[in-house]
Design an enzyme around this catalytic site. Structure first.
Site, PDB file in Angstrom:
ATOM      1  N   HIS A  64       0.848  -1.196   0.000  1.00 38.94           N
ATOM      2  CA  HIS A  64       0.000   0.000   0.000  1.00 38.94           C
ATOM      3  C   HIS A  64       0.880   1.241   0.000  1.00 38.94           C
ATOM      4  O   HIS A  64       2.114   1.148   0.063  1.00 38.94           O
ATOM      5  CB  HIS A  64      -0.952  -0.008   1.191  1.00 38.94           C
ATOM      6  CG  HIS A  64      -0.303   0.054   2.531  1.00 38.94           C
ATOM      7  ND1 HIS A  64       0.534  -0.928   3.019  1.00 38.94           N
ATOM      8  CD2 HIS A  64      -0.356   1.003   3.522  1.00 38.94           C
ATOM      9  CE1 HIS A  64       0.947  -0.609   4.228  1.00 38.94           C
ATOM     10  NE2 HIS A  64       0.429   0.576   4.554  1.00 38.94           N
ATOM     11  N   HIS A  66       1.253   3.859   2.107  1.00 34.25           N
ATOM     12  CA  HIS A  66       1.829   4.531   3.265  1.00 34.25           C
ATOM     13  C   HIS A  66       3.347   4.491   3.088  1.00 34.25           C
ATOM     14  O   HIS A  66       3.914   3.470   2.714  1.00 34.25           O
ATOM     15  CB  HIS A  66       1.397   3.865   4.571  1.00 34.25           C
ATOM     16  CG  HIS A  66       0.030   4.287   5.016  1.00 34.25           C
ATOM     17  ND1 HIS A  66      -0.757   3.535   5.867  1.00 34.25           N
ATOM     18  CD2 HIS A  66      -0.697   5.406   4.731  1.00 34.25           C
ATOM     19  CE1 HIS A  66      -1.897   4.162   6.087  1.00 34.25           C
ATOM     20  NE2 HIS A  66      -1.890   5.291   5.404  1.00 34.25           N
ATOM     21  N   ASP A  68       6.018   4.204   4.751  1.00 32.18           N
ATOM     22  CA  ASP A  68       6.935   3.231   5.357  1.00 32.18           C
ATOM     23  C   ASP A  68       6.975   1.923   4.588  1.00 32.18           C
ATOM     24  O   ASP A  68       7.754   1.031   4.927  1.00 32.18           O
ATOM     25  CB  ASP A  68       6.573   2.989   6.833  1.00 32.18           C
ATOM     26  CG  ASP A  68       5.143   2.539   7.041  1.00 32.18           C
ATOM     27  OD1 ASP A  68       4.247   3.051   6.340  1.00 32.18           O
ATOM     28  OD2 ASP A  68       4.902   1.687   7.922  1.00 32.18           O
ATOM     29  N   HIS A  69       6.166   1.820   3.533  1.00 35.96           N
ATOM     30  CA  HIS A  69       6.159   0.589   2.740  1.00 35.96           C
ATOM     31  C   HIS A  69       6.686   0.778   1.314  1.00 35.96           C
ATOM     32  O   HIS A  69       6.864  -0.209   0.604  1.00 35.96           O
ATOM     33  CB  HIS A  69       4.751  -0.007   2.706  1.00 35.96           C
ATOM     34  CG  HIS A  69       4.316  -0.531   4.029  1.00 35.96           C
ATOM     35  ND1 HIS A  69       4.371  -1.866   4.380  1.00 35.96           N
ATOM     36  CD2 HIS A  69       3.853   0.114   5.131  1.00 35.96           C
ATOM     37  CE1 HIS A  69       3.954  -2.022   5.628  1.00 35.96           C
ATOM     38  NE2 HIS A  69       3.637  -0.828   6.099  1.00 35.96           N
ATOM     39  N   HIS A 144      -7.416  -1.729   5.921  1.00 34.63           N
ATOM     40  CA  HIS A 144      -6.504  -0.742   6.500  1.00 34.63           C
ATOM     41  C   HIS A 144      -7.076   0.642   6.192  1.00 34.63           C
ATOM     42  O   HIS A 144      -8.149   0.766   5.596  1.00 34.63           O
ATOM     43  CB  HIS A 144      -5.100  -0.942   5.921  1.00 34.63           C
ATOM     44  CG  HIS A 144      -4.032  -0.180   6.639  1.00 34.63           C
ATOM     45  ND1 HIS A 144      -3.931  -0.130   8.007  1.00 34.63           N
ATOM     46  CD2 HIS A 144      -3.006   0.586   6.163  1.00 34.63           C
ATOM     47  CE1 HIS A 144      -2.914   0.609   8.350  1.00 34.63           C
ATOM     48  NE2 HIS A 144      -2.332   1.065   7.246  1.00 34.63           N
ATOM     49  N   ASP A 214      -0.243  -4.540   7.954  1.00 39.47           N
ATOM     50  CA  ASP A 214      -1.146  -3.389   7.993  1.00 39.47           C
ATOM     51  C   ASP A 214      -2.595  -3.806   7.770  1.00 39.47           C
ATOM     52  O   ASP A 214      -3.200  -3.540   6.737  1.00 39.47           O
ATOM     53  CB  ASP A 214      -0.716  -2.336   6.983  1.00 39.47           C
ATOM     54  CG  ASP A 214       0.545  -1.612   7.432  1.00 39.47           C
ATOM     55  OD1 ASP A 214       1.504  -2.305   7.825  1.00 39.47           O
ATOM     56  OD2 ASP A 214       0.561  -0.384   7.414  1.00 39.47           O
ATOM     57  N   HIS A 273       6.593  -5.294  12.139  1.00 37.12           N
ATOM     58  CA  HIS A 273       5.892  -4.018  11.993  1.00 37.12           C
ATOM     59  C   HIS A 273       5.618  -3.409  13.371  1.00 37.12           C
ATOM     60  O   HIS A 273       4.530  -2.965  13.688  1.00 37.12           O
ATOM     61  CB  HIS A 273       4.582  -4.204  11.222  1.00 37.12           C
ATOM     62  CG  HIS A 273       4.030  -2.932  10.636  1.00 37.12           C
ATOM     63  ND1 HIS A 273       3.073  -2.184  11.271  1.00 37.12           N
ATOM     64  CD2 HIS A 273       4.313  -2.288   9.475  1.00 37.12           C
ATOM     65  CE1 HIS A 273       2.773  -1.135  10.523  1.00 37.12           C
ATOM     66  NE2 HIS A 273       3.523  -1.174   9.420  1.00 37.12           N
TER      67      HIS A 273
END
Length: 308
Positions: A64, A66, A68-69, A144, A214, A273
């Site tokens: 996805h 976000h 941090d990914h 999410h 997530d 995570h």
């Protein structure tokens, strides 16, 4: 000898990098195939740090958008160009990812000497997004705050071992050997139908790695998806004492990850995570093990074999 199916953990932090952890990323080696699951900030540094074959990565899977990914992906793409990559790269992820990458490449005047193929994931449909002779990857929508998908990596290949002496005895042509290894019987003009169990012996079961990150705790949906997986990675952002916060942010607790693993009867659970509030992940590990004993902590640099 059994084929390699290994995970190298590159990042275990949620939301932001910390002094001790990098954001989400995992490197998968499946006997000659090299895949990347998520690509958080610093992923290429981690690849270099652990001596992994960056240019051999054929597919990148982004769950996805976000940061941090996937914030490490533009840097990885351009570094591959600087290293002289010419082989195509397949990027699997949300539909908007292609336009994001293209803007960054255009505005930085970056020209890639290799093609990128984008495979767009769907947030409402379970589907096979990549399939080769060696493996298949299925994307599974997760609940999410933004559209998000997990990935199931299924090993493919023969699950039977050929009994060559028996095949010679029954005059089986070599052109049928592959189908016999896949479980087929052989219809012989001299001996009639020869059952597969006569021509082959049990081999290794194909393995599955389930990457679920997530997601709000959703056992009714997730358990059937990951049931029987050899290794399940499930996010464990918080301790269960912060269950309300986990629900609010559409994340899961270590206890909830373990409950999923137990209900799905997976062979092994790996949790990661972790929220930046936890400098030490041991309390999360102990919490998960109180429900599902065969739980391990995702540790950066650690190599985990899928299926033992």
């Amino acid at each position: 000898m059994r084929k390699a199916f290994e995970i190298t953990v590159l990042g275990t932090s949620s939301a932001t990098p910390t002094k001790y952890r990098h954001p989400s990323a995992q490197y998968v080696r499946l006997e000659g195939n090299y895949l990347l699951l998520d690509c958080g900030e610093g992923a290429q540094r981690q690849l270099s740090r652990y001596g992994l074959r960056t240019l051999k990565i054929s597919h990148v899977f982004i769950t996805h958008l976000h940061g941090d990914h996937y914030f490490g992906l533009p840097g990885l793409i351009t570094s591959m160009a600087l290293f002289g990559r010419t082989e195509p790269l397949v990027i699997v992820g949300p539909p908007a990812l292609e336009s994001i990458i293209q803007v960054l490449l255009t505005e930085s005047d970056s020209v890639l000497p290799y093609p990128i193929e984008y495979v767009k994931t769907q947030n409402e449909t379970i589907e096979t997004v990549v399939e080769t002779d060696q493996f298949a990857v299925v994307s599974v929508p997760l609940k999410h705050r933004v559209p998000c998908t997990g990935f199931l990596i299924h090993e493919k290949g023969p699950e039977r071992r050929l009994d060559v002496d028996a095949c010679v005895r029954y005059q089986v042509p070599m052109s049928h050997y592959e189908s016999i290894k896949m479980g087929a019987d052989y219809d012989s003009s001299n001996y009639g139908v020869i059952e597969n169990s006569i021509l082959s012996t049990p081999g290794y079961k194909n393995r599955t790695y389930a990457y679920i990150t997530d997601s709000i705790f959703d056992p009714e949906y997730i358990v059937p998806l990951v049931e029987g997986a050899d290794l399940l990675y499930h996010e464990a952002t918080f301790l269960h004492e912060r269950e309300a916060r986990a629900a609010e942010t559409h994340h899961s607790t270590a206890l909830q990850a373990a409950q999923i693993a137990k209900m799905a009867a997976v062979s092994q659970l790996m949790i990661g995570h972790f929220s930046a509030r936890y400098n030490d992940a041991e309390p999360l590990l102990l919490e998960a093990r109180s429900v599902f004993e065969n739980t391990i902590e995702a540790v950066e640099g650690q190599l985990i074999s899928v299926g033992g």
